[in-house]
Structures are given as C-alpha cells and as structure tokens.
Design a protein around this motif. Sequence first.
Motif, PDB file in Angstrom:
ATOM      1  N   TRP A  36      -0.561   3.730  -9.817  1.00 42.45           N
ATOM      2  CA  TRP A  36      -1.470   3.148  -8.829  1.00 42.45           C
ATOM      3  C   TRP A  36      -2.395   4.203  -8.227  1.00 42.45           C
ATOM      4  N   GLY A  37      -1.950   5.462  -8.216  1.00 37.80           N
ATOM      5  CA  GLY A  37      -2.779   6.518  -7.660  1.00 37.80           C
ATOM      6  C   GLY A  37      -4.057   6.733  -8.435  1.00 37.80           C
ATOM      7  N   GLN A  38      -4.093   6.309  -9.730  1.00 36.04           N
ATOM      8  CA  GLN A  38      -5.294   6.473 -10.556  1.00 36.04           C
ATOM      9  C   GLN A  38      -6.344   5.401 -10.282  1.00 36.04           C
ATOM     10  N   VAL A  39      -5.947   4.337  -9.576  1.00 38.94           N
ATOM     11  CA  VAL A  39      -6.848   3.198  -9.353  1.00 38.94           C
ATOM     12  C   VAL A  39      -7.858   3.533  -8.259  1.00 38.94           C
ATOM     13  N   ASP A  68     -18.670  -4.417 -13.555  1.00 35.60           N
ATOM     14  CA  ASP A  68     -17.902  -3.278 -13.055  1.00 35.60           C
ATOM     15  C   ASP A  68     -17.516  -3.455 -11.586  1.00 35.60           C
ATOM     16  N   ALA A  69     -16.199  -3.445 -11.319  1.00 32.77           N
ATOM     17  CA  ALA A  69     -15.716  -3.642  -9.954  1.00 32.77           C
ATOM     18  C   ALA A  69     -15.969  -2.445  -9.052  1.00 32.77           C
ATOM     19  N   SER A  70     -16.373  -1.305  -9.636  1.00 32.70           N
ATOM     20  CA  SER A  70     -16.593  -0.113  -8.813  1.00 32.70           C
ATOM     21  C   SER A  70     -17.746  -0.301  -7.836  1.00 32.70           C
ATOM     22  N   SER A  71     -18.624  -1.310  -8.110  1.00 29.31           N
ATOM     23  CA  SER A  71     -19.746  -1.569  -7.213  1.00 29.31           C
ATOM     24  C   SER A  71     -19.398  -2.630  -6.172  1.00 29.31           C
ATOM     25  N   SER A  72     -18.119  -3.026  -6.085  1.00 24.93           N
ATOM     26  CA  SER A  72     -17.707  -4.070  -5.154  1.00 24.93           C
ATOM     27  C   SER A  72     -17.955  -3.664  -3.711  1.00 24.93           C
ATOM     28  N   ARG A  73     -18.347  -4.638  -2.910  1.00 21.80           N
ATOM     29  CA  ARG A  73     -18.581  -4.380  -1.490  1.00 21.80           C
ATOM     30  C   ARG A  73     -17.305  -4.546  -0.667  1.00 21.80           C
ATOM     31  N   LEU A  74     -16.231  -5.022  -1.312  1.00 22.71           N
ATOM     32  CA  LEU A  74     -14.972  -5.241  -0.600  1.00 22.71           C
ATOM     33  C   LEU A  74     -13.853  -4.579  -1.415  1.00 22.71           C
ATOM     34  N   ASN A  75     -13.422  -3.399  -0.961  1.00 21.69           N
ATOM     35  CA  ASN A  75     -12.463  -2.583  -1.711  1.00 21.69           C
ATOM     36  C   ASN A  75     -11.346  -2.132  -0.773  1.00 21.69           C
ATOM     37  N   PHE A  76     -10.087  -2.378  -1.165  1.00 23.84           N
ATOM     38  CA  PHE A  76      -8.960  -1.960  -0.334  1.00 23.84           C
ATOM     39  C   PHE A  76      -8.831  -0.436  -0.272  1.00 23.84           C
ATOM     40  N   ARG A  77      -9.398   0.289  -1.246  1.00 21.87           N
ATOM     41  CA  ARG A  77      -9.334   1.759  -1.228  1.00 21.87           C
ATOM     42  C   ARG A  77     -10.467   2.292  -0.353  1.00 21.87           C
ATOM     43  N   HIS A  78     -10.263   2.276   0.926  1.00 23.74           N
ATOM     44  CA  HIS A  78     -11.273   2.797   1.850  1.00 23.74           C
ATOM     45  C   HIS A  78     -10.578   3.555   2.968  1.00 23.74           C
ATOM     46  N   GLY A  79     -11.393   4.209   3.806  1.00 21.33           N
ATOM     47  CA  GLY A  79     -10.833   4.951   4.937  1.00 21.33           C
ATOM     48  C   GLY A  79      -9.912   6.066   4.482  1.00 21.33           C
ATOM     49  N   ARG A 128       0.826  -1.202   0.000  1.00 18.60           N
ATOM     50  CA  ARG A 128       0.000   0.000   0.000  1.00 18.60           C
ATOM     51  C   ARG A 128       0.866   1.260   0.000  1.00 18.60           C
ATOM     52  N   THR A 129       1.961   1.231   0.786  1.00 18.74           N
ATOM     53  CA  THR A 129       2.865   2.380   0.826  1.00 18.74           C
ATOM     54  C   THR A 129       3.481   2.634  -0.545  1.00 18.74           C
ATOM     55  N   SER A 130       3.894   1.546  -1.221  1.00 17.50           N
ATOM     56  CA  SER A 130       4.474   1.682  -2.560  1.00 17.50           C
ATOM     57  C   SER A 130       3.439   2.174  -3.567  1.00 17.50           C
ATOM     58  N   MET A 131       2.206   1.694  -3.438  1.00 18.00           N
ATOM     59  CA  MET A 131       1.130   2.141  -4.332  1.00 18.00           C
ATOM     60  C   MET A 131       0.862   3.635  -4.162  1.00 18.00           C
ATOM     61  N   GLN A 132       0.919   4.111  -2.908  1.00 21.61           N
ATOM     62  CA  GLN A 132       0.693   5.527  -2.651  1.00 21.61           C
ATOM     63  C   GLN A 132       1.745   6.401  -3.334  1.00 21.61           C
ATOM     64  N   GLU A 133       2.955   5.880  -3.489  1.00 23.95           N
ATOM     65  CA  GLU A 133       4.047   6.649  -4.082  1.00 23.95           C
ATOM     66  C   GLU A 133       4.089   6.528  -5.599  1.00 23.95           C
ATOM     67  N   TRP A 189      -7.309   5.848   2.887  1.00 20.28           N
ATOM     68  CA  TRP A 189      -6.738   5.552   1.567  1.00 20.28           C
ATOM     69  C   TRP A 189      -7.816   5.578   0.481  1.00 20.28           C
ATOM     70  N   SER A 190      -8.973   6.086   0.799  1.00 22.40           N
ATOM     71  CA  SER A 190     -10.063   6.093  -0.167  1.00 22.40           C
ATOM     72  C   SER A 190      -9.749   7.004  -1.340  1.00 22.40           C
ATOM     73  N   ALA A 191     -10.188   6.570  -2.526  1.00 21.62           N
ATOM     74  CA  ALA A 191     -10.026   7.406  -3.721  1.00 21.62           C
ATOM     75  C   ALA A 191     -11.011   8.554  -3.711  1.00 21.62           C
ATOM     76  N   GLN A 192     -11.961   8.562  -2.752  1.00 24.70           N
ATOM     77  CA  GLN A 192     -12.994   9.599  -2.680  1.00 24.70           C
ATOM     78  C   GLN A 192     -12.787  10.502  -1.471  1.00 24.70           C
ATOM     79  N   GLN A 193     -11.534  10.731  -1.048  1.00 20.64           N
ATOM     80  CA  GLN A 193     -11.281  11.501   0.158  1.00 20.64           C
ATOM     81  C   GLN A 193     -11.803  12.927   0.065  1.00 20.64           C
ATOM     82  N   ILE A 194     -11.729  13.550  -1.135  1.00 20.91           N
ATOM     83  CA  ILE A 194     -12.205  14.921  -1.286  1.00 20.91           C
ATOM     84  C   ILE A 194     -13.698  14.988  -0.971  1.00 20.91           C
TER      85      ILE A 194
END
Length: 393
Positions: free
Chosen positions: A105-108, A223-234, A96-101, A236-241
């Motif tokens: 991966w930041g686009q995912v 479409d995986a965007s409707s997945s109920r189990l997503n590592f991009r949360h909290g 996750r740390t490497s993905m953040q950098e 690290w969410s892609a929707q932080q804004i």
Amino acid sequence: MTNSPSLSLTWHHDALPEMPDDNMHAEHVYLPMEAMLSRAVAFPFASPALVDADMLFQMLNDDVDAKVEEWWLAWHLEPCQDGVAGMVFGMPETWRTSMQESDAWGQVKTIVVDGYERLQAYAELGTASAVVSQDAEGLFFGFFDGEAWRGMRRLNVSTWQASADMEMIKSLEAMGFDAQQQPVIGIASDAIWQHLRDEGWQIDGEVWESLPTRDEVNLALSDASSSRLNFRHGRWSAQQIWQRWSFWRRSVMLMLATLMIWFAGTWYQLNQLDAALKDSQARIVAAFHEGLPQAPVMLDALAQLKQAAGGETSQVDTHFLSDLEQIGRVYQTQAWQLDALSLRDGQTNMTGSVPSLEQLNKIQAALQKELKQEVRIVDTQMAKNHVSFRLTW
C-alpha cells in the motif's frame, strides 16, 4: 514484482482490503464508494480553501457522529451561488493505519473513490443534470447542479426492478433533481434508459451494448493521478518529500539570491581592482620611459633606475647595463613574460614564462648570441598553458 498503474478493489464488509498479490505494486487504487462514509456538504464561504477537516468533522458529527480519530477524510468542493459545495468521503482510520504499515500500500500514490470518479467523468459544468454510471453489479447515480455535486449513491442490483427504479428516483429528488426540467446523462443499459423514459424523464446518455463488470469500468477510467479527490493528502501524502522542499523553497531561494548578489559584488570589486592595477602599470611604464628615454625595454624598473642613478660600482653598472641593452634587443624579437632579473656575485639570473619549450630554446640561443657567453637553463616547470623558467649566465 508485478507493476500495475491502476487497481480496482471491491468488497462489501468492514475489513481492510488486501492486495490480490503481495508482489503487486499499483500506483492508483479505486475503493468502492458504498464502503466509505459519504456526504454532500455546503458552506457559506467564498473559497473552498477556507474549508478544512475540522469543519467537515463538525458538520458530519451532527449527521453521523463522525469522530476525528475514527475517519480519514477526502473531499472536493466547488464555488457556487450559496458559497462552496461538493462531496466528502471518509475512510476508516484503521484502514489508513494498516495501509501505512504495508509495503504494497505504501507504493500507492492515489487512492480514490470509484463512484466519484465515474460520475465526475460525465458531469458538465454549467449543466444541471442527474448522472448515472451502470455496470454488471449495479449502478452509481448522483445529482450535479451545474456548479457542484449535491449527492451520490450506489445501488447494487444486477437485475433492474421497479423497487430499485423508485429508490433511485426518490434519492435523486431528495438531492434536488427536477425531472421535469433537467436531463439524465451518463452511461447505462437500454433497459435502464427505458425505465426512466417511462417515468417521463429526459434521457441524454450513452448505451452499454454489453454490461462490463464494475472493475472493468473502473479501470477504463483515465489516469487517476489527476483526480481532484485523493485520500493521499496532507500528512499522508505520497509527495511529502516535495512538500518539505516547498516549505523550505522560499528560504533556499532567498539564500541563493543573497549569494548571487555577493558574487556579483565580489566580481565587480575584482574588476575594479584589475582595472586599477592595469592603470598603475601603465603609469609606471610611462614614467619609466620618461625618466630613462635611452632604455628600450623596461625589464626590472627598480634595478634599471638604480643603475641610472649610479647606485652600484661603475664596473657593475657597465656590465649590467650592457646586459640590459642586449636582453632588450632579444626581447623585441622573442617576447616572453619576465618575472625577475637580478645580478648577484657577478651572476645574472632571469625568471619568467613562455608558451612552450621551443620558444624557451629560441630565447636561450638568441641571448647566447647577443651576450656572447653561455646562457644556461637551470630550471623549468611545465604548466597547462605555459612553461616557467630560470636562466643564468
């Protein structure tokens, strides 16, 4: 730049996976289940919302000594008879740390577990069953008890053998599957279904005519965007804004409501003042006509009252009152907005406004005819809906 809505990455080692192309931007990525920390969990709670990462780490620590600083968890739990239950997966925190950098991966937006998504696609709420999803490199299997998942696994075998058959049977039984009472559903080759029929299992699944690769099956998912189990949360969410907006939304809405109430109150007060002003003007007009019934038009109430009271010399009185009478006759045929009418040093000045220059010229000509003297337009000012003027004679 290559745009790809979904990407499936498979590998069998502990290193962080790399994007196939540095210029590829994928919105959804499927990670292989066997590379994740994977456990079925259950809690005696009334709602899945009561379960957080700390509770999951505490439970996992008893099993695999999972430390908070080493794993990033994603989970999905469902209400069931004994509380809540479901699956939890752990991604190494170093990934996750490497993905953040990484810009790529930041686009995912969605990072999911391929096996969970594939088995979830066949699970039926209210129906207890074993679920399988096969591909050319192996197969996923798990047990869904009709309410929640009780376990999932992956067997990487390209050729089905009796040992793999026995391993799957034992794993499913350990998850709680009852082959005598519950069916097997999902999708697999005819050979897999035949093996299970030979074991006396109830088969109700789809058949692959030709086995696709693992990546092909993953990418064929909806479409995986409707997945109920997503590592991009909290955090690290892609929707932080948008999450930050949600945090302030209540305060902003309260402020807007306060402003609306203030505007409404101000508008009401202005309407009240406007109504009071009109009422006062009407009373002044009524009092003027009652006091000076001989004056046909109220042009300058104060000056007219002074003249009626004999406030100026008789010569001026006669001159000014004569002008007022003649102006009144013109006003009846050529109305305008009068702002002021004054007499100074023998010169009369009148200011006001009319809708157009044409109307002003007509008023000038009519006044000259009535007053029998030159009336000069000494100043005009154009506005959007009217023309302000000053006349003298």
